[in-house]
Write a protein that holds these residues in place. Structure first.
Motif, mmCIF file in Angstrom:
data_model
loop_
_atom_site.group_PDB
_atom_site.id
_atom_site.type_symbol
_atom_site.label_atom_id
_atom_site.label_comp_id
_atom_site.label_asym_id
_atom_site.label_seq_id
_atom_site.Cartn_x
_atom_site.Cartn_y
_atom_site.Cartn_z
ATOM 1 N N GLY A 186 15.004 0.535 -5.013
ATOM 2 C CA GLY A 186 15.006 1.803 -4.164
ATOM 3 C C GLY A 186 13.998 2.401 -3.551
ATOM 4 N N TRP A 187 13.047 1.443 -3.208
ATOM 5 C CA TRP A 187 11.997 2.046 -2.351
ATOM 6 C C TRP A 187 11.823 1.166 -1.139
ATOM 7 C CZ3 TRP A 187 9.255 6.589 -3.125
ATOM 8 C CH2 TRP A 187 9.402 7.196 -4.138
ATOM 9 N N PRO A 188 12.620 1.101 -0.124
ATOM 10 C CA PRO A 188 12.155 0.305 1.200
ATOM 11 C C PRO A 188 10.857 0.553 1.645
ATOM 12 C CG PRO A 188 13.886 2.249 1.728
ATOM 13 C CD PRO A 188 13.595 2.261 0.013
ATOM 14 N N VAL A 189 10.146 -0.413 2.317
ATOM 15 C CA VAL A 189 8.888 -0.406 2.935
ATOM 16 C C VAL A 189 8.921 -0.401 4.325
ATOM 17 C CG1 VAL A 189 6.622 -1.574 2.949
ATOM 18 C CG2 VAL A 189 8.093 -1.583 0.686
ATOM 19 N N PHE A 190 8.502 0.565 4.906
ATOM 20 C CA PHE A 190 8.075 0.506 6.530
ATOM 21 C C PHE A 190 6.644 0.748 6.663
ATOM 22 C CE2 PHE A 190 12.274 3.045 5.547
ATOM 23 C CZ PHE A 190 13.182 1.885 5.935
ATOM 24 N N VAL A 191 6.216 0.088 8.134
ATOM 25 C CA VAL A 191 5.120 0.097 8.525
ATOM 26 C C VAL A 191 4.810 1.055 9.625
ATOM 27 C CG1 VAL A 191 3.402 -1.411 9.510
ATOM 28 C CG2 VAL A 191 5.163 -2.562 8.039
ATOM 29 N N ARG A 192 3.496 1.665 9.546
ATOM 30 C CA ARG A 192 3.266 2.537 10.310
ATOM 31 C C ARG A 192 1.720 2.027 11.185
ATOM 32 N NH1 ARG A 192 0.709 4.142 5.531
ATOM 33 N NH2 ARG A 192 -1.521 4.745 5.478
ATOM 34 N N THR A 193 1.744 2.958 12.138
ATOM 35 C CA THR A 193 0.469 2.266 13.155
ATOM 36 C C THR A 193 -0.906 2.950 12.713
ATOM 37 O OG1 THR A 193 1.018 4.009 14.396
ATOM 38 C CG2 THR A 193 1.740 1.813 15.096
ATOM 39 N N SER A 194 -1.148 4.044 11.799
ATOM 40 C CA SER A 194 -2.337 4.551 11.401
ATOM 41 C C SER A 194 -2.936 3.768 10.307
ATOM 42 C CB SER A 194 -2.143 5.937 11.110
ATOM 43 O OG SER A 194 -1.137 6.226 10.168
ATOM 44 N N GLY A 195 -3.964 4.064 9.950
ATOM 45 C CA GLY A 195 -4.809 3.289 9.011
ATOM 46 C C GLY A 195 -4.475 3.877 7.519
ATOM 47 N N GLY A 196 -5.113 3.586 6.527
ATOM 48 C CA GLY A 196 -5.104 3.865 5.060
ATOM 49 C C GLY A 196 -4.461 2.629 4.209
ATOM 50 N N THR A 197 -3.810 3.300 3.414
ATOM 51 C CA THR A 197 -3.088 2.241 2.300
ATOM 52 C C THR A 197 -1.667 2.916 2.198
ATOM 53 O OG1 THR A 197 -3.823 3.461 0.342
ATOM 54 C CG2 THR A 197 -5.109 1.524 1.100
ATOM 55 N N THR A 198 -0.783 2.310 1.163
ATOM 56 C CA THR A 198 0.553 2.616 1.091
ATOM 57 C C THR A 198 0.766 4.080 0.693
ATOM 58 O OG1 THR A 198 0.816 0.494 0.388
ATOM 59 C CG2 THR A 198 2.683 2.083 -0.040
ATOM 60 N N VAL A 199 1.741 4.869 1.245
ATOM 61 C CA VAL A 199 2.042 6.435 0.942
ATOM 62 C C VAL A 199 3.425 6.541 0.490
ATOM 63 C CG1 VAL A 199 0.179 7.226 2.364
ATOM 64 C CG2 VAL A 199 2.217 7.021 3.338
ATOM 65 N N VAL A 200 3.826 7.654 0.129
ATOM 66 C CA VAL A 200 5.222 7.824 -0.500
ATOM 67 C C VAL A 200 5.892 8.952 0.735
ATOM 68 C CG1 VAL A 200 6.822 9.006 -2.023
ATOM 69 C CG2 VAL A 200 4.949 7.259 -2.711
ATOM 70 N N HIS A 201 7.099 8.572 1.134
ATOM 71 C CA HIS A 201 7.896 9.481 1.777
ATOM 72 C C HIS A 201 9.190 9.797 0.968
ATOM 73 C CE1 HIS A 201 6.388 9.253 6.332
ATOM 74 N NE2 HIS A 201 5.665 9.289 5.366
ATOM 75 N N ARG A 202 9.809 11.130 0.878
ATOM 76 C CA ARG A 202 10.967 11.317 0.070
ATOM 77 C C ARG A 202 11.247 12.636 0.310
ATOM 78 N NH1 ARG A 202 8.869 14.379 -3.734
ATOM 79 N NH2 ARG A 202 7.039 13.622 -4.654
ATOM 80 N N PRO A 203 12.453 13.271 -0.063
ATOM 81 C CA PRO A 203 12.650 14.644 -0.067
ATOM 82 C C PRO A 203 11.853 15.090 -0.995
ATOM 83 C CG PRO A 203 14.862 13.409 -0.102
ATOM 84 C CD PRO A 203 13.665 12.305 -0.333
ATOM 85 N N GLY A 204 11.495 16.320 -0.718
ATOM 86 C CA GLY A 204 10.277 16.994 -1.513
ATOM 87 C C GLY A 204 8.628 16.956 -0.928
ATOM 88 N N ILE A 205 8.781 15.916 -0.092
ATOM 89 C CA ILE A 205 7.483 16.190 0.906
ATOM 90 C C ILE A 205 7.702 16.427 2.289
ATOM 91 C CG2 ILE A 205 5.919 14.180 1.788
ATOM 92 C CD1 ILE A 205 5.833 12.628 -0.857
ATOM 93 N N LEU A 206 6.827 17.367 2.814
ATOM 94 C CA LEU A 206 6.991 17.855 3.991
ATOM 95 C C LEU A 206 5.907 17.156 4.979
ATOM 96 C CD1 LEU A 206 8.021 19.877 6.191
ATOM 97 C CD2 LEU A 206 6.183 21.543 5.233
ATOM 98 N N ASN A 207 6.245 16.474 6.008
ATOM 99 C CA ASN A 207 5.357 15.846 7.076
ATOM 100 C C ASN A 207 5.314 16.807 8.229
ATOM 101 O OD1 ASN A 207 5.417 12.912 6.056
ATOM 102 N ND2 ASN A 207 7.406 13.347 5.830
ATOM 103 N N PHE A 208 3.774 16.764 8.429
ATOM 104 C CA PHE A 208 3.573 17.767 9.682
ATOM 105 C C PHE A 208 2.738 16.990 10.546
ATOM 106 C CE2 PHE A 208 0.073 21.256 10.739
ATOM 107 C CZ PHE A 208 0.848 21.646 12.121
ATOM 108 N N SER A 209 3.315 16.802 11.924
ATOM 109 C CA SER A 209 2.770 16.165 12.998
ATOM 110 C C SER A 209 2.365 16.958 13.950
ATOM 111 C CB SER A 209 3.495 14.872 13.342
ATOM 112 O OG SER A 209 3.882 14.268 12.366
#
Length: 220
Positions: A76-99
């Motif tokens: 139930g946790w599909p995995v997608f790849v981003r261009t910025s660095g770091g390690t694995t993070v979670v996205h889900r309802p309940g997390i607000l992303n600010f760009s």
């Protein structure tokens, strides 16, 4: 909770409801579009995402990535790849992303100063809704970094930065994933299971994470 913090961070900016990979790659698309316009600009994006893990190109190149991602998707946790660095993070309802995007002529942008302004904006936004925060490392947190947003000595948001150059123009994308509400232990379990599929065994600590709802309850 979402609306109060969203207004404090970027007044008048609607919160987009994203869905998986398209929501992740939209950040890079908007950065490239703003940079292609070849003029100074600042632009804010607020968004949520469906439940998924977002990892890095470094991890995506590892042997076993395809199998680990397929197994994570089955959980139930599909995995997608981003261009910025770091390690694995979670996205889900309940997390607000600010760009936050900043475009300026080459030589007029100090990346460190730009990212410092971004984290200060986050801290001021938290203060506006009554939650004190600061930046710093948090031992045992996922995707740890010195620009974590920390409240009560626990990580409440992670940050990242992506930089692009085109001609005589420079583009900086600063991003934060802010944990508003939800089960941080389930988040860690999903990340740990996926990364173990890559042969990694990073000792994450549930006690190193918190969310905005928990901090407000403690304040009360």
């Amino acid at each position: 909770m979402f609306s109060g913090l969203a207004h404090a961070l970027a007044p008048g900016t609607p919160v987009e409801r994203g869905d998986g990979e398209a929501a992740v790659t939209e950040d890079e698309r908007q950065l490239n579009a703003l940079l292609a316009a070849q003029r100074g600009a600042e632009h804010a994006r607020l968004w949520t995402n469906s439940r998924c893990l977002v990892t890095t190109r470094r991890f995506a190149r590892m042997e076993g990535f395809a199998d680990a991602a397929a197994t994570s998707r089955a959980r139930g946790w599909p995995v997608f790849v981003r261009t910025s660095g770091g390690t694995t993070v979670v996205h889900r309802p309940g997390i607000l992303n600010f760009s936050l995007y900043e475009i300026a002529p080459v030589g007029a942008v100090d990346i460190n100063a730009c990212f410092q302004r971004f984290t200060e904006r986050l801290i001021i936004g938290f203060a506006a809704i009554g939650v004190s925060a600061e930046t710093g490392w948090v031992k045992g947190s996922y995707c740890d970094g010195r620009f974590n947003i920390v409240s009560g000595r626990k990580k409440i948001a992670g940050t990242a930065c992506l930089v692009r150059k085109s001609g005589g123009w420079f583009g900086v994308l600063a991003h934060a994933a802010i944990n508003i509400e939800g089960d941080t232990q389930a988040d860690l379990a999903a990340i740990t299971a996926f990364e173990r599929g890559l042969g990694l065994d990073i000792p994450y600590a549930p006690a190193s994470h918190t969310n905005l709802v928990a901090r407000i309850r403690m304040r009360g």
